[in-house]
Design a protein around this motif. Structure first.
Motif, PDB file in Angstrom:
ATOM      1  N   ALA A 105     -12.922   2.977  -3.942  1.00 20.31           N
ATOM      2  CA  ALA A 105     -11.619   2.447  -4.360  1.00 20.31           C
ATOM      3  C   ALA A 105     -10.694   3.613  -4.666  1.00 20.31           C
ATOM      4  N   ILE A 106      -9.441   3.511  -4.253  1.00 20.70           N
ATOM      5  CA  ILE A 106      -8.476   4.563  -4.574  1.00 20.70           C
ATOM      6  C   ILE A 106      -7.299   4.019  -5.380  1.00 20.70           C
ATOM      7  N   ALA A 107      -7.279   2.691  -5.595  1.00 22.88           N
ATOM      8  CA  ALA A 107      -6.260   2.107  -6.489  1.00 22.88           C
ATOM      9  C   ALA A 107      -6.724   0.716  -6.905  1.00 22.88           C
ATOM     10  N   ILE A 147      -2.972   0.029 -12.055  1.00 22.31           N
ATOM     11  CA  ILE A 147      -3.374   0.636 -13.335  1.00 22.31           C
ATOM     12  C   ILE A 147      -4.301   1.823 -13.108  1.00 22.31           C
ATOM     13  N   TYR A 148      -4.859   1.914 -11.914  1.00 22.51           N
ATOM     14  CA  TYR A 148      -5.667   3.085 -11.571  1.00 22.51           C
ATOM     15  C   TYR A 148      -5.249   3.594 -10.185  1.00 22.51           C
ATOM     16  N   ILE A 149      -5.051   4.911 -10.092  1.00 21.51           N
ATOM     17  CA  ILE A 149      -4.756   5.522  -8.788  1.00 21.51           C
ATOM     18  C   ILE A 149      -5.561   6.808  -8.665  1.00 21.51           C
ATOM     19  N   ASP A 150      -6.163   7.023  -7.513  1.00 20.64           N
ATOM     20  CA  ASP A 150      -6.844   8.292  -7.237  1.00 20.64           C
ATOM     21  C   ASP A 150      -5.796   9.255  -6.661  1.00 20.64           C
ATOM     22  N   ASN A 151      -5.247  10.068  -7.583  1.00 26.55           N
ATOM     23  CA  ASN A 151      -4.149  10.948  -7.153  1.00 26.55           C
ATOM     24  C   ASN A 151      -4.593  12.054  -6.204  1.00 26.55           C
ATOM     25  N   THR A 152      -5.903  12.259  -6.104  1.00 28.10           N
ATOM     26  CA  THR A 152      -6.366  13.324  -5.208  1.00 28.10           C
ATOM     27  C   THR A 152      -6.364  12.828  -3.762  1.00 28.10           C
ATOM     28  N   ASN A 153      -6.249  11.500  -3.591  1.00 34.80           N
ATOM     29  CA  ASN A 153      -6.263  10.968  -2.232  1.00 34.80           C
ATOM     30  C   ASN A 153      -4.891  11.157  -1.584  1.00 34.80           C
ATOM     31  N   PRO A 154      -4.862  11.670  -0.342  1.00 34.43           N
ATOM     32  CA  PRO A 154      -3.569  11.970   0.279  1.00 34.43           C
ATOM     33  C   PRO A 154      -2.663  10.752   0.435  1.00 34.43           C
ATOM     34  N   LEU A 155      -3.241   9.551   0.493  1.00 33.26           N
ATOM     35  CA  LEU A 155      -2.398   8.366   0.653  1.00 33.26           C
ATOM     36  C   LEU A 155      -1.525   8.136  -0.580  1.00 33.26           C
ATOM     37  N   PHE A 156      -1.999   8.582  -1.732  1.00 33.85           N
ATOM     38  CA  PHE A 156      -1.267   8.322  -2.984  1.00 33.85           C
ATOM     39  C   PHE A 156      -0.545   9.543  -3.530  1.00 33.85           C
ATOM     40  N   LYS A 157      -0.392  10.563  -2.684  1.00 32.40           N
ATOM     41  CA  LYS A 157       0.338  11.750  -3.127  1.00 32.40           C
ATOM     42  C   LYS A 157       1.727  11.352  -3.646  1.00 32.40           C
ATOM     43  N   GLY A 158       2.036  11.777  -4.867  1.00 33.10           N
ATOM     44  CA  GLY A 158       3.376  11.518  -5.402  1.00 33.10           C
ATOM     45  C   GLY A 158       3.566  10.115  -5.962  1.00 33.10           C
ATOM     46  N   VAL A 159       2.496   9.321  -5.989  1.00 33.77           N
ATOM     47  CA  VAL A 159       2.620   7.965  -6.547  1.00 33.77           C
ATOM     48  C   VAL A 159       2.025   7.961  -7.954  1.00 33.77           C
ATOM     49  N   GLU A 160       2.785   7.411  -8.914  1.00 34.49           N
ATOM     50  CA  GLU A 160       2.363   7.462 -10.320  1.00 34.49           C
ATOM     51  C   GLU A 160       1.565   6.211 -10.691  1.00 34.49           C
ATOM     52  N   THR A 161       0.613   6.367 -11.599  1.00 36.17           N
ATOM     53  CA  THR A 161      -0.090   5.211 -12.153  1.00 36.17           C
ATOM     54  C   THR A 161       0.944   4.273 -12.779  1.00 36.17           C
ATOM     55  N   GLY A 162       0.721   2.979 -12.623  1.00 32.30           N
ATOM     56  CA  GLY A 162       1.679   1.995 -13.159  1.00 32.30           C
ATOM     57  C   GLY A 162       2.658   1.511 -12.105  1.00 32.30           C
ATOM     58  N   ALA A 163       2.634   2.121 -10.904  1.00 33.85           N
ATOM     59  CA  ALA A 163       3.608   1.769  -9.863  1.00 33.85           C
ATOM     60  C   ALA A 163       3.520   0.287  -9.494  1.00 33.85           C
ATOM     61  N   GLN A 164       4.678  -0.289  -9.228  1.00 26.82           N
ATOM     62  CA  GLN A 164       4.728  -1.710  -8.855  1.00 26.82           C
ATOM     63  C   GLN A 164       4.451  -1.901  -7.370  1.00 26.82           C
ATOM     64  N   VAL A 165       3.554  -2.859  -7.068  1.00 29.96           N
ATOM     65  CA  VAL A 165       3.276  -3.191  -5.668  1.00 29.96           C
ATOM     66  C   VAL A 165       3.458  -4.693  -5.479  1.00 29.96           C
ATOM     67  N   TRP A 166       3.512  -5.117  -4.226  1.00 27.14           N
ATOM     68  CA  TRP A 166       3.729  -6.538  -3.917  1.00 27.14           C
ATOM     69  C   TRP A 166       2.487  -7.099  -3.229  1.00 27.14           C
ATOM     70  N   MET A 167       1.892  -8.124  -3.858  1.00 23.02           N
ATOM     71  CA  MET A 167       0.675  -8.744  -3.311  1.00 23.02           C
ATOM     72  C   MET A 167       1.050 -10.061  -2.648  1.00 23.02           C
ATOM     73  N   SER A 168       0.330 -10.446  -1.639  1.00 17.72           N
ATOM     74  CA  SER A 168       0.544 -11.757  -1.035  1.00 17.72           C
ATOM     75  C   SER A 168      -0.706 -12.149  -0.269  1.00 17.72           C
ATOM     76  N   HIS A 169      -1.744 -12.547  -1.001  1.00 22.48           N
ATOM     77  CA  HIS A 169      -2.957 -12.975  -0.300  1.00 22.48           C
ATOM     78  C   HIS A 169      -3.749 -13.994  -1.094  1.00 22.48           C
ATOM     79  N   GLY A 170      -4.455 -14.858  -0.342  1.00 22.57           N
ATOM     80  CA  GLY A 170      -5.293 -15.881  -0.969  1.00 22.57           C
ATOM     81  C   GLY A 170      -6.709 -15.393  -1.173  1.00 22.57           C
ATOM     82  N   ASP A 171      -7.211 -14.533  -0.257  1.00 27.06           N
ATOM     83  CA  ASP A 171      -8.553 -13.952  -0.385  1.00 27.06           C
ATOM     84  C   ASP A 171      -8.446 -12.609  -1.076  1.00 27.06           C
ATOM     85  N   THR A 172      -9.594 -12.132  -1.556  1.00 29.66           N
ATOM     86  CA  THR A 172      -9.578 -10.768  -2.086  1.00 29.66           C
ATOM     87  C   THR A 172     -10.889 -10.060  -1.723  1.00 29.66           C
ATOM     88  N   ILE A 173     -10.847  -8.747  -1.705  1.00 25.62           N
ATOM     89  CA  ILE A 173     -12.041  -7.969  -1.368  1.00 25.62           C
ATOM     90  C   ILE A 173     -12.868  -7.805  -2.639  1.00 25.62           C
TER      91      ILE A 173
END
Ligand code: XMP
Length: 514
Positions: free
Chosen positions: A142-144, A107-133
């Protein structure tokens, strides 16, 4: 110098997939155990830390000294990798009440960060973890974020360091490839020179250097890997390569002859050995699957060795070992669960050195190299076939007649797959990972043909989809195709009066029946 990305493996099931994705970006990569970073290799242009079955708080969790590469080359931590970096840098990783598995949206993306170049807010990702940061280290931001995870991705303000808690390598992360491209190409500066053509060129010249005027022996199986390996070596050293192709009598219909012709057409120096008498004699009366495999393995080595020993001036044994055969995946106890391929029992006095020119390639890359070498499509696209051949597809003891019956049924099935074009224009054969027929030689059932009662054997058809044979699903073959194949087999193959289709996945079943 060939640029490379190092992927440090913390035991995740998707580590190999990260490797495949990096290769798809025409960039060379090596997957190494988490504690084996090559500190003195100047060709490393970036490091990716994989996921892990561990929590960073587990006492046995895998640990790595980040200072070996952080601040020196760009680093991307994925899942456990992201949590490990956060935890080691003074952030906080905690158990969550709701374990985060499956689809999530950024729901949030830092579009100025080179890792997220061309990635739109709302993009679907796949999570798989029991712990979280829950807190990131100083000098990071944070960049996303997703609705539930504030630090879905973060980056350092001071060093080239990125971390994502989701899995960009899996296809359910829709912008995953874009993200990896941003990292590998834009951030690490890969020049994307890794291609089948460049592989062939560099490998042929390396082989020329390595082998000089030496003679090399190679065992051909008719499969993709050993065939590509042979053609590559043939390019480098011509007929100083001697290939040995053993016929144990349990290959597919006419396969020995057809494959020999194909090899000779490719200019290979091949010795074909018909050892079927020996195999049939030694297998007579044996029904237990493991015993069948042991006898075939033992006989094979014996026949191969006897043939190899005739080439007295050979210095090398070449093998079509490929990368997935060698990668040491770590299980949660830290033990190696997939061990290196070994030379199957060649006598030591032969003093052969091992030559494995495909050892860095994934299966699809081997096929691309085969294509580049101008090999026939049918050989390149060939389904995997087990070493013991039809012996593990005849349930019961093995006779020449039973092999002949199964060869006929199998041939009708496989040829029909080659002749069936699906709606998307692809051949059915190319859509499945592997297919074959199985003869239930100790089972008989009643049928009726014309006015005659029959009491004959069933044939089971197996076809699976898979990417690595570790897991597989039964292929949803079209009904009209199955109907035609069943009809043809029952009408044309004497001794078979019933056809069944195997609808078991792996696990819990296996691909082969024995
Ligand atoms: P399973 O039956 O274990 O098979 O699900 C997984 C993959 O391995 C192939 N296979 C073999 N290949 N020698 C081989 O070279 C063997 O003894 C052997 N047994 C199984 C099988 O065809 C499938 O692709």
């Amino acid at each position: 110098m060939q640029q490379k990305i190092i992927i440090l493996d913390f035991g995740s099931q998707t580590t190999q997939l990260i490797g495949r994705r990096v290769r798809e970006l025409d960039t060379f990569c090596e997957i190494l155990p988490y504690n084996k970073f090559p500190t003195d290799d100047p060709s490393v242009i970036g490091v990716i830390l994989s996921g892990s079955p561990f929590s960073v708080h587990d006492p046995d969790a895998f640990k790595v000294d980040l200072s070996q590469f952080v601040g020196r080359v760009p680093v991307l931590g994925i899942c456990y990798g992201a949590q490990y970096i956060a935890n080691s840098g003074g952030g906080k990783v905690e158990k969550t009440n709701s374990r985060e598995y499956g689809r999530a949206h950024l729901i949030y993306i830092d579009n100025t960060n080179p890792l997220f170049k061309g990635v739109e807010t709302g993009a679907q990702v796949w999570m798989s973890h029991g712990d979280t940061i829950t807190a990131i280290p100083d000098h990071c931001h944070a960049i996303a974020s997703t609705a539930d995870v504030e630090f879905a991705a973060y980056a350092s303000d001071t060093v080239p360091l990125w971390a994502v808690q989701f899995h960009p390598e899996v296809m359910h992360t829709l912008p995953g490839m874009q993200l990896l491209r941003n990292f590998v190409v834009d951030i690490c500066g890969s020049s994307q020179q890794w291609s089948a053509a460049s592989f062939v060129e560099t490998t042929v010249s390396q082989l020329k250097q390595q082998l000089g005027q030496d003679r090399v022996i190679l065992g051909l199986s008719g499969g993709v890997d050993s065939s590509v390996c042979a053609v590559l070596l043939n390019r480098a050293i011509g007929d100083r390569l001697t290939c040995i192709f053993v016929d144990h009598g349990m290959l597919r219909k006419d396969e020995f002859r057809k494959v020999m012709e194909a090899y000779q057409g490719l200019g290979l120096n091949v010795v074909g050995v018909d050892a079927s008498e020996k195999f049939f004699a030694d297998l007579a009366g044996v029904t237990e699957p493991e015993q069948k495999r042991k006898i075939i393995g033992r006989d094979f080595i014996e026949v191969f060795n006897a043939e190899a020993a005739k080439i007295t001036d050979a210095r090398w044994l070449a093998q079509g070992t490929i990368y997935p055969d060698r990668i040491e995946s770590l299980n949660i106890t830290g033990k190696v669960i997939k061990s290196h391929h070994n030379v199957g029992g060649l006598p030591e006095e032969m003093h052969l050195q091992l030559c494995e020119p495909l050892k860095w390639l994934f299966k699809d890359e081997v096929r691309r190299v085969g294509h580049e070498l101008g090999m026939p499509e049918r050989l390149i696209k060939r389904h995997p076939f087990p070493g013991p051949g039809l012996a593990v597809r005849i349930l019961g003891d093995i006779t020449r007649e039973r092999v002949r019956v199964l060869q006929e049924a199998d041939d009708i099935y496989i040829e029909a797959m080659f002749n069936y074009t699906c709606e998307d224009g692809q051949l059915l054969y190319d859509k499945v990972w592997q297919a074959g027929a199985i003869l239930l030689a100790d089972v008989r059932s009643v049928g009726v043909m014309g006015d005659e009662r029959t009491y004959e054997h069933p044939v089971a058809l197996r076809a699976v989809t898979s990417t690595d044979a570790m897991t597989a699903d039964w292929a949803h073959l079209p009904y009209d195709f199955l109907a035609r194949v069943s009809n043809d087999i029952i009408n044309k193959v004497k001794g078979v009066n019933r056809v069944c289709y195997d609808i078991s996945s792996k696990p819990p079943a296996t691909i082969e029946w024995e």
